[in-house]
Design an enzyme around this catalytic site. Structure first.
Site, mmCIF file in Angstrom:
data_model
loop_
_atom_site.group_PDB
_atom_site.id
_atom_site.type_symbol
_atom_site.label_atom_id
_atom_site.label_comp_id
_atom_site.label_asym_id
_atom_site.label_seq_id
_atom_site.Cartn_x
_atom_site.Cartn_y
_atom_site.Cartn_z
ATOM 1 N N SER A 1 -2.501 2.369 -3.867
ATOM 2 C CA SER A 1 -2.100 2.381 -2.221
ATOM 3 C C SER A 1 -2.447 3.979 -1.639
ATOM 4 C CB SER A 1 -0.882 1.881 -2.016
ATOM 5 O OG SER A 1 -0.688 0.531 -2.594
ATOM 6 N N LYS B 1 -3.777 -3.013 3.110
ATOM 7 C CA LYS B 1 -2.426 -2.694 2.369
ATOM 8 C C LYS B 1 -1.549 -1.705 3.091
ATOM 9 C CE LYS B 1 0.589 -2.065 -0.806
ATOM 10 N NZ LYS B 1 0.511 -1.626 -2.068
ATOM 11 N N LYS C 1 5.772 6.694 1.670
ATOM 12 C CA LYS C 1 4.326 7.185 1.773
ATOM 13 C C LYS C 1 3.300 6.251 2.149
ATOM 14 C CE LYS C 1 1.994 6.295 -1.800
ATOM 15 N NZ LYS C 1 1.001 5.119 -2.163
#
Length: 296
Positions: A98, A173, A241
């Site tokens: 990701s 995502k 993140k």
């Protein structure tokens, strides 16, 4: 296609069970990881090992990466001993990490220059989804490359969607992580409010599961919160993140992500407090601390 030789780089919480499922499906697997423990474990189960990412690329036809963040992916692909240094024309590269859509697009362009196809195919479903091969896989890249990769994806997941060109998987995502992160936060707030108001949070959760508030997050993460089970299936620092990737993407396209921003700050606070390694269900601990109460 199970006779294809597949490389797998990145054997963490998600990568190791994913690699194991490819082994179980009959693929010849060449693995590499920064720390050796997972490499040795899979070696005992039949995987071949490689000392560098370059060596993995030299020995395989399809290469999968599952790494923590954009700089890790860039390094693994672009370093002197990286994937691009050893890759051959016609290879299929699949990054299931990701990361930033911008980085994904840049790497896909470099792969195309070298005569290779590259897909960004991040996943959702956590450690349980990786172990049980029920991951949701969101894919960006060329349709022909997706078709070639489909047998691999079908070993790893169930909900497999080609959402668009290079980078589209990462945008999807980011959207996924926004929904998951903000829902975890609100479930935590709802359960802490219940407890502080003298109502059994377990019964509140049970009641909510029968109405419009029902969600997989309330079901799975709500139960983790009640059990005080914060063993990482997906760490807070990694979700932070991902939320930052979403915020950067929002900034790039002029979309204000106000709720996402608030929850990202909650995750930053948890990491700063030394709780970044907890499962993201542990976000409830921040709400508990600020409320001076704890689920019992």
């Amino acid at each position: 296609m199970a006779n294809a030789i597949i490389g797998f780089i990145g054997l963490g919480i998600m990568g190791k069970p994913m690699a194991r499922n490819l082994l179980k499906a009959g693929y010849t697997l060449v693995v590499h990881n920064r720390s050796r423990g997972a490499v040795e474990e899979l070696s005992k189960e039949g995987a071949q090992t490689a000392a560098t990412a370059k060596e993995v690329a030299e020995r395989t036809e399809i290469l999968v990466t599952m790494l923590p963040d954009s700089p890790d992916v860039e390094l693994v692909y672009s370093a002197e001993t990286g994937v691009f240094a050893g890759a051959n024309r016609g290879m299929l590269l699949i990054d299931m990490s990701s990361i930033s859509p911008i980085v994904s697009r840049k790497l896909a362009q470099e792969a195309e220059k070298q005569g290779m196809d590259m897909l960004d195919a991040p996943v959702s479903g956590g450690e349980a989804g990786a172990i049980n091969a029920t991951l949701s896989i969101m894919i960006g890249g060329k349709a022909a490359a997706v078709e070639r990769a489909m047998p691999v994806f079908q070993v790893l997941g169930k909900n497999i969607v080609h959402v668009g060109d290079a980078g589209a998987g990462q945008v999807t995502k980011a959207a996924n992580q926004m929904v998951v992160g903000t829902t975890i936060a609100i479930v935590g707030e709802a359960l802490v409010l219940s407890a502080k108001a003298g109502v059994d949070p377990a019964k509140v959760r049970q009641a909510l599961l029968g109405g419009f508030a029902q969600s997989k997050i309330l079901e799975a993460h709500g139960q983790k919160m009640l059990e005080r089970n914060f063993k990482p299936g997906f760490r807070i620092r990694l979700h932070e993140k991902d939320m930052k990737i979403a915020l950067a993407t929002g900034l790039e396209y002029g979309v204000p992500l106000m709720v996402t921003s608030q929850v990202a700050q909650m995750m930053t606070a948890m990491r700063s407090m030394g709780n970044g390694e907890l499962d993201h269900a542990g976000l409830i601990k921040l709400v508990e601390q600020m409320s001076n109460t704890e689920l019992r």
